[in-house]
Design an enzyme around this catalytic site. Structure first.
Site, PDB file in Angstrom:
ATOM      1  N   TRP A 362     -53.434 -17.630  25.783  1.00 36.80           N
ATOM      2  CA  TRP A 362     -54.243 -18.277  27.027  1.00 36.80           C
ATOM      3  C   TRP A 362     -55.396 -17.308  27.275  1.00 36.80           C
ATOM      4  O   TRP A 362     -56.098 -17.712  28.249  1.00 36.80           O
ATOM      5  CB  TRP A 362     -53.418 -18.825  27.945  1.00 36.80           C
ATOM      6  CG  TRP A 362     -52.724 -17.432  28.812  1.00 36.80           C
ATOM      7  CD1 TRP A 362     -52.248 -16.377  28.066  1.00 36.80           C
ATOM      8  CD2 TRP A 362     -52.564 -17.185  30.038  1.00 36.80           C
ATOM      9  NE1 TRP A 362     -51.492 -15.469  29.007  1.00 36.80           N
ATOM     10  CE2 TRP A 362     -51.874 -15.990  30.301  1.00 36.80           C
ATOM     11  CE3 TRP A 362     -52.893 -17.995  31.232  1.00 36.80           C
ATOM     12  CZ2 TRP A 362     -51.806 -15.650  31.640  1.00 36.80           C
ATOM     13  CZ3 TRP A 362     -52.777 -17.466  32.507  1.00 36.80           C
ATOM     14  CH2 TRP A 362     -52.024 -16.483  32.639  1.00 36.80           C
ATOM     15  N   GLU A 490     -43.703 -13.884  32.820  1.00 36.04           N
ATOM     16  CA  GLU A 490     -42.942 -14.113  31.730  1.00 36.04           C
ATOM     17  C   GLU A 490     -41.498 -13.547  32.168  1.00 36.04           C
ATOM     18  O   GLU A 490     -40.725 -13.264  31.290  1.00 36.04           O
ATOM     19  CB  GLU A 490     -43.410 -13.593  30.627  1.00 36.04           C
ATOM     20  CG  GLU A 490     -44.727 -14.415  29.937  1.00 36.04           C
ATOM     21  CD  GLU A 490     -45.164 -13.603  28.776  1.00 36.04           C
ATOM     22  OE1 GLU A 490     -44.855 -12.306  28.398  1.00 36.04           O
ATOM     23  OE2 GLU A 490     -46.146 -14.481  28.033  1.00 36.04           O
ATOM     24  N   LYS A 602     -43.908 -10.071  36.142  1.00 32.81           N
ATOM     25  CA  LYS A 602     -44.623  -9.194  35.161  1.00 32.81           C
ATOM     26  C   LYS A 602     -45.798  -9.134  35.467  1.00 32.81           C
ATOM     27  O   LYS A 602     -46.662  -8.209  35.507  1.00 32.81           O
ATOM     28  CB  LYS A 602     -44.267  -9.953  33.725  1.00 32.81           C
ATOM     29  CG  LYS A 602     -44.995  -8.986  32.883  1.00 32.81           C
ATOM     30  CD  LYS A 602     -44.547  -9.752  31.325  1.00 32.81           C
ATOM     31  CE  LYS A 602     -45.139  -9.019  30.201  1.00 32.81           C
ATOM     32  NZ  LYS A 602     -45.097  -9.661  29.097  1.00 32.81           N
ATOM     33  N   GLN A 603     -46.493 -10.315  36.171  1.00 27.85           N
ATOM     34  CA  GLN A 603     -47.920 -10.284  36.193  1.00 27.85           C
ATOM     35  C   GLN A 603     -48.289 -11.419  37.187  1.00 27.85           C
ATOM     36  O   GLN A 603     -47.352 -12.096  37.719  1.00 27.85           O
ATOM     37  CB  GLN A 603     -48.557 -10.629  34.932  1.00 27.85           C
ATOM     38  CG  GLN A 603     -48.206 -11.954  34.296  1.00 27.85           C
ATOM     39  CD  GLN A 603     -48.427 -12.231  32.865  1.00 27.85           C
ATOM     40  OE1 GLN A 603     -47.822 -11.736  32.165  1.00 27.85           O
ATOM     41  NE2 GLN A 603     -49.470 -12.702  32.666  1.00 27.85           N
TER      42      GLN A 603
END
Length: 773
Positions: A362, A490, A602-603
């Site tokens: 993505w 994730e 995670k982000q």
């Protein structure tokens, strides 16, 4: 948590246009080979030393891969069946120097300097060598031609200052190229081991060799033709007759003041572009074209091609040499790695290394396209054409996942088939379909390319909209819900109603309705043909609109916050205070279930929506959500820092935005994630442009209108960038007192400067004060 490693000592000297290595350190050969890589969107050559000391070399062709079965100890229906791995192909860059029968050793290097020149698109090595008290100068210039399909050129000179004796250049071409072994790090390595290719070899003359490599499962093939031009002319020796490599030994007698030169050309051709029986002809024709031009002309053409890129895409920073170097380095690698032919895309590591096996994610739609659509929209069209060309594979994948209609694009792929063997962080990331739809809408809005929408874009929007209707459903008291998905974060997998996914699906559904209505009104014959081909029912667009209007977004009234998903606020927060620094990234030190049962990101996930869909939130809402989610985000993904930086700037927290920009701009140059050896971080590199233009420059496109709200970081004297919009190219120059807008292309452009609508005309720069937040 606030991102770590923001302030580091630069590895290379600061220079606005060059990356300079002054010491050949064996421990860093692999890292430097990544950073000094050259590419042209098709061919990538890692920047290993000419003698390939440290075995850090690698040559890649975009889209050229081998597949292999994925073996699951416990199988299940719908799992991805085959992996795809971008391959190392014929290595042609190795040249070793021998002086009076002895190999040059590191102790003989009186001086060493390698320069990646980002204006010229060349890599130059200069070494001063001491041999028995006498001195020679070795110089090598490399390029991967932007103007040719797949051409590598290397020009080597050896000059004697006071040396008398024999000099030999050993030029090696190796077709037995192999991949790294798989490691415990899921981001690195491949299960394809040993000799991957069937290899054939054909000498064409004393200076020229041609190799063919053929994969055994993906049925792809490649030809590489390599030739040499020696000055003075000598006939090379060929020491061994090996089936998978060829060495050319050029021997010279050198006297003080004399120079010898060896030019090496390597031309590649693959079945991605040519029929199998035409490969050798295509490769040799590439050589003939290069030889007809010569090295000097190719270098000049390379400089011109890069000058054209920088004219459109350069970002100038006044007041911070480190960040100026960083953003140009990132734009350099972004441009040279991106596919431009509609058949290929851009991998997470570009064409610089083996990380993530060359897969496309993505990253293209959420990071690369937003950075290129305002500078090089013609490339964006090709990236979206790639998505259209794999649409049938996405339809097939949707059926494998049990969806009766629509298309589900692969999470990680090269040819369009799903390659992720871990579905909780792979196929479950359905948001990629909305991400692609978002990119289609953004491209058409910025360019006005209705032809693309009619021939490709609308079909993508329709098929992705259909998918959401099959994934989601109505739940009493909640509305339209989307269950068992994974969002961008994730560290939180297989959840119900991931807010980012639902918001993006909502936008996807509405874009599809708008596209159908536009086709009906503007191109009824095109609409009828598409409706018949897709068996589109008359009531489907109304169903999409209803689902979008009733989309459920989890919200916690007590916190006055949107939840990342239904369960996020019902989990304990990760114990950041007692997590050792060496245990980051968490994915390498904790079982996924340990991570999944905590509030830890995670982000950027929900924070990414604050940026992409920013007109749906107030500044105060953005501030509250930024503060909460920053505290539980590790930034273990390289995709995180730039998004937090953009939103920090959006809410007026310029110091925090600046800190995130530092981390983004120099992530690879300073190797802050300690894994550049496996390839650069392409999405983060695109994120550097976004930090400046979307963050500090405030660029947004809402409701088909261009908006800018430039602000100046405290430590800068100014900055400047270009923005393409609807056929116009706008120059934006920001300093302490305001912004100057200059129209470089087109006659006039109307846009918003802060809350003020303004119009700039050709030949009449517009000067405006900074707009309040």
């Amino acid at each position: 948590m606030r991102i770590q490693h923001m302030h580091t000592t630069p590895i290379y000297p600061l220079d606005p246009w060059q990356i300079i290595e002054t010491e050949a350190t064996r421990a860093e050969f692999a890292r430097n080979a990544t950073l000094f890589a050259l590419a042209n969107g098709t061919l990538g050559v890692r920047g290993a030393l000419d003698d390939n000391e440290g075995d850090a070399a690698g040559t890649f062709i975009n889209g050229f891969y081998e597949s292999a079965p994925i073996h699951y100890p416990e199988n299940a229906y719908g799992f991805a069946r085959e992996s795809q791995t971008m391959l190392k192909v014929v290595e042609a860059a190795e040249v070793r120097l021998q002086i009076n029968g002895e190999w040059v050793s590191p102790t003989q290097l009186a001086a060493h300097r390698r320069t990646l020149d980002m204006q010229a698109g060349t890599l130059t090595t200069e070494q001063t060598i001491s041999a028995g008290g006498q001195t020679l100068v070795y110089r090598s210039v490399r390029l991967v031609a932007q103007s040719e399909p797949a051409l590598f050129v290397q020009s080597i000179t050896v000059t004697s200052e006071d040396f008398s004796g024999e000099v030999k250049l050993w030029s090696r071409v190796n077709a037995d190229t192999r991949l790294k072994k798989v490691s415990d790090d899921p981001r690195v390595g491949s299960h394809l081991q040993g000799q991957i290719f069937d290899i054939s070899k054909q000498p064409l003359d004393a200076h020229t060799i041609e190799f063919e490599q053929a994969t055994r499962r993906s049925e792809m093939a490649l030809a590489c033709a390599v030739t040499h031009i020696s000055t003075p002319l000598v006939v090379p020796d060929h020491p061994d007759d090996l089936p998978t490599e060829e060495t050319f030994i050029y021997a010279y007698t050198l006297q003080p003041g004399e120079t010898i030169r060896l030019d090496k050309y390597a031309s590649y051709a693959t079945t991605l572009q040519h029929p199998r029986d035409y490969l050798q002809s295509a490769a040799t024709q590439g050589l003939q074209s290069a030889l007809a031009q010569g090295v000097e002309a190719l270098i000049k053409r390379q400089q011109d091609d890069w000058a054209a890129f920088w004219h459109l895409a350069d970002v100038r920073i006044d007041g911070d040499d480190a960040l100026q170097q960083g953003i140009r380095f990132n734009l350099f690698h972004l441009y040279q790695s991106v596919g431009r032919d509609g058949r290929t895309n851009i991998g997470a590591k570009g064409l610089t290394g083996e990380g993530y096996e060359g897969h496309t994610f993505w990253d293209t739609e959420m990071y690369v396209i937003p950075a290129l659509v305002h500078t090089m929209p013609m490339i964006v069209r090709q990236l979206l054409t790639y998505r259209y060309n794999i649409l049938d594979r996405a339809r097939q994948r949707a059926r494998e996942l049990g969806h009766k209609k629509g298309a589900s694009f692969a999470w990680r792929t090269i040819n369009g088939d799903e390659c992720s063997a871990y579905f909780p962080a792979g196929s479950a990331q359905y948001h990629i379909n909305a991400d692609i739809a978002y990119a289609v809408q953004r491209y058409v809005t910025v360019t006005g390319d209705t032809e693309f929408m009619q021939t490709m874009g609308a079909e993508i929007l329709i098929e992705t909209a259909r998918l959401w209707m099959d994934i989601g459903g109505y739940i009493d008291g909640r509305g339209f819900c989307i269950c068992e998905v994974t969002g961008p974060d994730e560290y939180t997998a297989l959840v119900n109603n991931n807010a980012f996914t639902n918001w993006m699906a909502q936008a996807n559904l509405r874009y599809a309705v708008q596209a159908v209505e536009a086709l009906k009104a503007d191109a009824p014959e095109v609409y009828e043909a598409l409706r018949n081909r897709l068996s589109l029912l008359d009531d489907e667009p109304a169903q999409w609109a209803q689902a979008a209007d009733q989309m459920f977004i989890p919200y916690d009234a007590a916190r006055d916050l949107y939840a990342q998903d239904d369960s996020f606020f019902h989990k304990p927060v990760w114990d950041f205070a007692n997590t050792p620094a060496e245990n980051y990234p968490l994915l390498l030190h904790y079982h996924p279930m340990v991570i999944y049962r905590h509030q830890v990101c995670k982000q950027a996930d929900l924070v990414l929506a604050l940026y992409l869909l920013g007109d749906q939130f107030t500044t105060e809402q953005k501030r509250r959500h930024f503060d909460y989610y920053e505290a539980v985000t590790t930034h273990d993904s390289s995709l995180s820092a730039c998004i937090f930086g953009i939103v920090a700037a959006d809410i007026g927290d310029m110091p925090t935005a600046y800190e995130y920009f530092i981390a983004t701009a120099r992530m690879d140059l300073d190797d802050t994630h300690r894994n550049v050896k496996d390839g650069v971080h392409i999405a983060n590199m695109a994120g550097t442009w976004k930090c400046v233009v979307n963050g500090f420059g405030g660029l947004r496109v809402y409701k088909d209108k261009l908006r800018l709200r430039p602000r100046l970081p405290e430590l800068w004297q100014g900055y400047a960038f270009n923005v393409f919009f609807r056929g116009a190219m706008l120059r934006v120059e920001v300093d302490a007192h305001g912004t100057t807008y200059t129209l470089l292309q087109d006659e006039r452009l109307t846009f918003a400067h802060g809350e003020q609508e303004v119009t700039v005309q050709a030949g009449q720069p517009l000067r405006l004060p900074h707009s309040a937040l």
